[in-house]
Motif scaffolding. Structure first.
Motif, PDB file in Angstrom:
ATOM      1  N   SER A 368      27.487  46.885   9.280  1.00 17.42           N
ATOM      2  CA  SER A 368      28.335  47.654  10.425  1.00 17.42           C
ATOM      3  C   SER A 368      27.809  46.879  11.834  1.00 17.42           C
ATOM      4  CB  SER A 368      28.426  48.891  10.565  1.00 17.42           C
ATOM      5  OG  SER A 368      29.031  49.396   9.306  1.00 17.42           O
ATOM      6  N   ILE A 369      28.605  46.501  12.692  1.00 19.05           N
ATOM      7  CA  ILE A 369      28.240  46.153  14.138  1.00 19.05           C
ATOM      8  C   ILE A 369      28.296  47.277  14.998  1.00 19.05           C
ATOM      9  CG2 ILE A 369      28.833  44.391  15.798  1.00 19.05           C
ATOM     10  CD1 ILE A 369      29.784  42.601  13.868  1.00 19.05           C
ATOM     11  N   PHE A 370      27.315  47.962  15.448  1.00 19.10           N
ATOM     12  CA  PHE A 370      27.355  49.023  16.386  1.00 19.10           C
ATOM     13  C   PHE A 370      27.735  48.564  18.036  1.00 19.10           C
ATOM     14  CE2 PHE A 370      26.966  51.386  12.851  1.00 19.10           C
ATOM     15  CZ  PHE A 370      26.039  52.426  12.698  1.00 19.10           C
ATOM     16  N   THR A 371      28.518  49.416  18.431  1.00 21.31           N
ATOM     17  CA  THR A 371      28.722  49.225  19.904  1.00 21.31           C
ATOM     18  C   THR A 371      28.874  50.339  20.636  1.00 21.31           C
ATOM     19  OG1 THR A 371      31.393  49.185  19.585  1.00 21.31           O
ATOM     20  CG2 THR A 371      30.047  46.941  19.644  1.00 21.31           C
ATOM     21  N   HIS A 372      28.760  50.384  21.968  1.00 16.68           N
ATOM     22  CA  HIS A 372      28.892  51.792  22.887  1.00 16.68           C
ATOM     23  C   HIS A 372      30.419  52.211  22.728  1.00 16.68           C
ATOM     24  CE1 HIS A 372      25.111  51.312  25.436  1.00 16.68           C
ATOM     25  NE2 HIS A 372      24.929  51.439  24.208  1.00 16.68           N
ATOM     26  N   ILE A 373      30.787  53.605  22.290  1.00 19.44           N
ATOM     27  CA  ILE A 373      31.787  54.259  21.883  1.00 19.44           C
ATOM     28  C   ILE A 373      32.059  55.385  22.771  1.00 19.44           C
ATOM     29  CG2 ILE A 373      33.534  55.038  20.021  1.00 19.44           C
ATOM     30  CD1 ILE A 373      32.263  53.237  18.096  1.00 19.44           C
ATOM     31  N   ASP A 374      33.213  55.479  23.399  1.00 22.22           N
ATOM     32  CA  ASP A 374      33.651  56.700  24.117  1.00 22.22           C
ATOM     33  C   ASP A 374      34.385  57.358  23.203  1.00 22.22           C
ATOM     34  OD1 ASP A 374      35.584  57.526  27.340  1.00 22.22           O
ATOM     35  OD2 ASP A 374      34.372  58.706  25.549  1.00 22.22           O
ATOM     36  N   MET A 375      33.726  58.781  22.545  1.00 23.12           N
ATOM     37  CA  MET A 375      34.413  59.459  21.336  1.00 23.12           C
ATOM     38  C   MET A 375      35.816  60.136  21.977  1.00 23.12           C
ATOM     39  SD  MET A 375      32.449  59.086  19.001  1.00 23.12           S
ATOM     40  CE  MET A 375      32.979  60.033  17.816  1.00 23.12           C
ATOM     41  N   SER A 376      35.684  60.636  23.427  1.00 28.67           N
ATOM     42  CA  SER A 376      36.950  61.169  23.787  1.00 28.67           C
ATOM     43  C   SER A 376      38.156  60.323  23.794  1.00 28.67           C
ATOM     44  CB  SER A 376      36.581  61.822  25.118  1.00 28.67           C
ATOM     45  OG  SER A 376      35.953  62.833  24.975  1.00 28.67           O
ATOM     46  N   ALA A 377      37.874  59.010  24.250  1.00 32.63           N
ATOM     47  CA  ALA A 377      39.074  57.956  24.125  1.00 32.63           C
ATOM     48  C   ALA A 377      39.377  57.587  22.668  1.00 32.63           C
ATOM     49  CB  ALA A 377      38.327  56.671  24.892  1.00 32.63           C
ATOM     50  N   LEU A 378      38.376  57.499  21.833  1.00 30.33           N
ATOM     51  CA  LEU A 378      38.742  57.216  20.510  1.00 30.33           C
ATOM     52  C   LEU A 378      39.566  58.090  19.796  1.00 30.33           C
ATOM     53  CD1 LEU A 378      38.259  55.263  17.930  1.00 30.33           C
ATOM     54  CD2 LEU A 378      36.288  56.630  17.560  1.00 30.33           C
ATOM     55  N   LEU A 379      39.165  59.620  20.008  1.00 31.03           N
ATOM     56  CA  LEU A 379      39.871  60.545  19.338  1.00 31.03           C
ATOM     57  C   LEU A 379      41.455  60.649  20.051  1.00 31.03           C
ATOM     58  CD1 LEU A 379      37.049  63.378  19.312  1.00 31.03           C
ATOM     59  CD2 LEU A 379      38.172  62.434  17.337  1.00 31.03           C
ATOM     60  N   ARG A 380      41.149  60.522  21.444  1.00 30.13           N
ATOM     61  CA  ARG A 380      42.817  60.382  22.012  1.00 30.13           C
ATOM     62  C   ARG A 380      43.673  59.425  21.323  1.00 30.13           C
ATOM     63  NH1 ARG A 380      40.800  59.979  26.613  1.00 30.13           N
ATOM     64  NH2 ARG A 380      40.667  61.962  26.871  1.00 30.13           N
ATOM     65  N   ARG A 381      42.946  58.214  21.052  1.00 31.43           N
ATOM     66  CA  ARG A 381      43.945  57.397  20.192  1.00 31.43           C
ATOM     67  C   ARG A 381      44.481  57.943  19.016  1.00 31.43           C
ATOM     68  NH1 ARG A 381      40.063  53.468  22.794  1.00 31.43           N
ATOM     69  NH2 ARG A 381      39.177  53.405  20.490  1.00 31.43           N
ATOM     70  N   ILE A 382      43.436  58.336  18.172  1.00 30.92           N
ATOM     71  CA  ILE A 382      43.843  58.889  16.886  1.00 30.92           C
ATOM     72  C   ILE A 382      44.870  59.811  16.846  1.00 30.92           C
ATOM     73  CG2 ILE A 382      42.843  59.733  14.804  1.00 30.92           C
ATOM     74  CD1 ILE A 382      40.010  58.598  15.550  1.00 30.92           C
ATOM     75  N   LEU A 383      44.547  60.668  17.624  1.00 26.43           N
ATOM     76  CA  LEU A 383      45.400  61.971  18.051  1.00 26.43           C
ATOM     77  C   LEU A 383      46.803  61.333  18.370  1.00 26.43           C
ATOM     78  CD1 LEU A 383      43.217  64.686  19.537  1.00 26.43           C
ATOM     79  CD2 LEU A 383      43.733  64.394  17.000  1.00 26.43           C
ATOM     80  N   ASN A 384      46.963  60.446  19.246  1.00 35.90           N
ATOM     81  CA  ASN A 384      48.284  59.956  19.743  1.00 35.90           C
ATOM     82  C   ASN A 384      48.993  59.481  18.328  1.00 35.90           C
ATOM     83  OD1 ASN A 384      47.800  60.861  22.289  1.00 35.90           O
ATOM     84  ND2 ASN A 384      47.040  58.760  22.810  1.00 35.90           N
ATOM     85  N   ALA A 385      48.167  58.867  17.535  1.00 34.52           N
ATOM     86  CA  ALA A 385      48.878  58.134  16.416  1.00 34.52           C
ATOM     87  C   ALA A 385      49.209  59.333  15.433  1.00 34.52           C
ATOM     88  CB  ALA A 385      47.730  57.166  15.594  1.00 34.52           C
ATOM     89  N   THR A 386      48.610  60.367  15.342  1.00 36.77           N
ATOM     90  CA  THR A 386      49.000  61.254  14.225  1.00 36.77           C
ATOM     91  C   THR A 386      49.724  62.511  14.875  1.00 36.77           C
ATOM     92  OG1 THR A 386      46.981  62.484  14.945  1.00 36.77           O
ATOM     93  CG2 THR A 386      46.880  61.024  13.186  1.00 36.77           C
ATOM     94  N   ALA A 387      50.182  62.267  16.173  1.00 39.35           N
ATOM     95  CA  ALA A 387      50.998  63.461  16.745  1.00 39.35           C
ATOM     96  C   ALA A 387      52.398  63.737  16.035  1.00 39.35           C
ATOM     97  CB  ALA A 387      51.149  63.327  18.460  1.00 39.35           C
ATOM     98  N   PRO A 388      53.156  62.619  16.000  1.00 44.20           N
ATOM     99  CA  PRO A 388      54.308  62.978  15.029  1.00 44.20           C
ATOM    100  C   PRO A 388      54.162  63.498  13.955  1.00 44.20           C
ATOM    101  CG  PRO A 388      54.234  60.556  15.939  1.00 44.20           C
ATOM    102  CD  PRO A 388      52.869  61.285  16.040  1.00 44.20           C
TER     103      PRO A 388
END
Length: 524
Positions: A368-388
Motif C-alpha cells: 500500500s502507498i500511504f498518504t496524509h488523509i483527512d478522516m472527516s473528509a473521507l467519511l463525509r464522501r463515504i456517507l454522501n454515497a451511502t445516504a440514499p
C-alpha cells in the motif's frame, strides 16, 4: 318571554326614546313632588308668619288703648283682626288677673276657647313684651296654629292676644303649580320623544344604513366598497375606520395573491429540482448497487484467497518433507528403474511447489502507498454515497465530524473498504430502521490519536458472539448473505495502519465500533 321578544323587536331609536322619556318622567315626577312639598311648606310658613305678625299688631293696638280698656272696644278690634284673613278661626283677648289669664273679649264667631298651655303661661308671666310668646299646634287639630302675643301696660304683661288660624293641607298655590307642572311635563316628554326620533333618524340611522350597505358589499366580495363620512363624530370615525380596514384587507388580499403566485412558482421550481434530485438519487443508487456488488465480489475473492493461502500453507510443509524423503531414497537406491520413478515423483513435487508458490503470491496483498488523509473528509464522501441507501432503509444519519481533525497516514482505498464493511454491518443490524451515528475526534494523549466511532441502534450482540466476530468465516447472518470475512478485513486494515479497534455491544442496545489511528508524523 313575550316582553323579551317585544324588546328585541324594537329598533334602537324606539328603545332610546322610551328610555329617555321614562327617565324624564321619573325626574320630573320626583322634582314635582319635592317642589310641591316645599311650596306647601313655604305657604304654611308664610301663613304662620302673618298670624304671628297680626297677633303682635293687635297686642300693640290693645296695649295703646287707654285704661280702663273697654271689652267692647277690644272685641271690636278682635273682630276686625279675624275678618282680615279667611283662615283665622278665632281671636281672643286674655287679661292677667293675679297669676291667672282670664278671657276678656273675643271676636264674633270665634271657636270655643281652649286652655292656654302652661309653658305659654310661663312665657307670658316672664315679662317678654312685643313679640310672639307661643306658636304651637292645637291639641285638637294638628293643622290649627295658635299664636299668643303679650299685652303690656307700663312695662308689665297685663294680658295676651290669641289668634287661632287653620293652615291649609294643600295650599291652592301648590295645587295650581302641580297642575301646571303636569302639563309642562307632558309637553316636555312629547318634545323629547319627537326630537330624539328625528335626531336618531338624521344623525344615526342614515350613517349606520350607509355603513351597513358598505359592509354588505364587502361581505359579497366587493373590497372597493367605501362608507361615506358625513361628519367628524363617532359614526364618522367608525366609517373612516371601516374604510381603512377595507383598504388594508384589500392590500392584504392583493399581497396574498402575489404570495400565492410566488409560492406556485417556487413549488414548480422545487418540483423540477426534486425531479433532478430523484434522477441523481437513481444514479447514486445504481452506483451504490454496483459498489455493493463489487464489495461482495471482493469479499468472495478475499475468502477464496484466505482459503487458498491456508491450503498452500498446509500443503507446503508436507511437500517439503516428501521431497526430502525422495532425495534420501534416491541416494540410497542403485536400481535405475526405481531411480527413474523417484525422479518422476520429484518432478511432480516440484510442480506442486510451484503451484503453491504461485497461489501464495496471488493471495499476498500488494504494498500500500500511504498518504496524509483527512478522516472527516473521507467519511463525509463515504456517507454522501451511502445516504440514499440509508434513507431507503429508514435509517437516520447523525454525524459529528470534527473540522480540525489532524491527518493520519493511510491508504484511502483500504480505509474506504473497512468503513463500508462497518456501515453494511450496521445496515444489516437495523432491518426495521434506526439511527446510524458517525463521530470523529482527536484524543490529546501522548501519541495524539484520531478516534472514529460508528454506532448503530440495531439488534446488538451478545458477549459470546462478540468474542468471535473477527474470526474467519464466522457469521450470524443467514446463509448466502455473508462469508464471515468483513470484520476480519476491517481488523486487518486497521492493523495495517497501526491502529486499534474496540467493540461495545449489548443485545437490543446497538453496537459501537471505535477505531484508533495514530496521527501522521511530518516525516511520513
Amino acid at each position: 318571554m313575550w316582553r323579551r321578544r317585544l324588546t328585541s323587536s324594537l329598533r334602537l331609536h324606539t328603545k332610546t326614546t322610551l328610555l329617555a322619556s321614562a327617565i324624564t318622567l321619573i325626574v320630573l315626577a320626583a322634582m314635582f313632588i319635592i317642589i310641591s312639598a316645599r311650596v306647601a311648606d313655604l305657604v304654611r310658613e308664610e301663613q304662620k308668619a302673618l298670624a304671628e305678625l297680626q297677633a303682635i299688631n293687635l297686642a300693640q293696638q290693645i296695649s295703646q288703648m287707654p285704661a280702663p280698656r273697654q271689652p267692647e272696644e277690644m272685641a271690636q278690634a278682635a273682630t276686625l283682626a279675624r275678618g282680615a284673613r279667611p283662615g283665622i278661626i278665632s281671636v281672643r283677648i286674655w287679661q292677667r288677673v293675679g297669676g291667672v289669664f282670664v278671657e276678656t273679649a273675643a271676636a264674633a264667631g270665634s271657636a270655643p276657647a281652649e286652655e292656654i298651655p302652661e309653658e305659654t303661661k310661663d312665657s307670658l308671666r316672664s315679662g317678654l313684651a312685643s313679640r310672639v310668646v307661643s306658636a304651637l299646634p292645637s291639641k285638637m287639630n294638628g293643622s290649627v296654629y295658635r299664636v299668643f302675643a303679650p299685652i303690656t301696660e307700663e312695662g308689665r304683661v297685663s294680658g295676651a292676644v290669641e289668634i287661632v288660624e287653620k293652615l291649609d293641607d294643600a295650599p291652592s298655590v301648590a295645587v295650581r303649580y302641580q297642575q301646571t307642572a303636569i302639563w309642562i311635563s307632558l309637553l316636555a316628554v312629547t318634545l323629547i320623544t319627537l326630537s330624539t326620533y328625528l335626531l336618531f333618524r338624521h344623525l344615526i340611522y342614515r350613517p349606520i344604513e350607509a355603513l351597513l350597505s358598505a359592509m354588505a358589499r364587502a361581505e359579497a366580495g366587493d373590497l372597493k366598497a367605501q362608507a361615506p363620512v358625513r361628519a367628524s363624530d363617532e359614526l364618522g370615525q367608525l366609517s373612516e375606520g371601516f374604510n381603512r380596514m377595507i383598504a388594508r384587507i384589500r392590500a392584504m388580499s392583493e399581497e396574498r395573491e402575489r404570495q400565492k403566485q410566488l409560492l406556485e412558482e417556487r413549488v414548480r421550481e422545487a418540483t423540477a429540482e426534486l425531479q433532478r434530485r430523484n434522477q441523481q438519487l437513481e444514479a447514486t443508487n445504481r452506483e451504490l448497487w454496483r459498489m455493493a456488488r463489487r464489495i461482495t465480489e471482493l469479499e468472495r475473492l478475499a475468502a477464496a484467497g484466505q482459503t487458498a493461502a491456508q491450503i498452500a500453507h498446509e500443503v507446503g510443509t508436507p511437500l517439503n518433507l516428501i521431497s526430502g524423503h525422495v532425495q534420501l531414497l534416491r541416494a540410497s537406491i542403485d536400481d535405475a528403474r526405481a531411480t527413474s520413478r523417484l525422479d518422476i515423483i520429484s518432478e511432480q513435487i516440484e510442480r506442486i511447489e510451484r503451484i503453491v508458490r504461485r497461489t501464495l503470491d496471488r493471495t499476498r496483498q500488494e504494498a500500500s502507498i500511504f498518504t496524509h488523509i483527512d478522516m472527516s473528509a473521507l467519511l463525509r464522501r463515504i456517507l454522501n454515497a451511502t445516504a440514499p441507501v440509508l434513507d431507503a432503509r429508514n435509517i437516520e444519519l447523525k454525524t459529528d465530524l470534527a473540522p480540525d481533525l489532524p491527518p493520519i497516514a493511510g491508504d484511502a482505498d483500504r480505509l474506504q473498504q473497512a468503513f463500508i464493511n462497518l456501515i453494511n454491518n450496521a445496515l444489516d443490524a437495523m432491518a426495521e430502521g434506526g439511527a446510524l451515528t458517525v463521530r470523529t475526534r482527536v484524543e490529546r494523549n501522548a501519541d495524539e490519536e484520531v478516534i472514529i466511532e460508528i454506532a448503530d441502534t440495531g439488534c446488538g450482540m451478545a458477549e459470546e458472539v462478540r468474542a468471535h466476530i473477527f474470526e474467519p468465516f464466522y457469521t450470524t447472518k443467514e446463509r448466502g448473505r455473508g462469508a464471515g470475512l468483513g470484520l476480519l478485513i476491517v481488523q486487518q486494515v486497521v492493523r495495517e495502519h497501526g491502529g486499534q479497534i474496540e467493540v461495545e455491544s449489548a443485545p437490543q442496545r446497538g453496537t459501537l465500533f471505535r477505531l484508533r489511528f495514530p496521527r501522521a508524523r511530518s516525516a511520513d
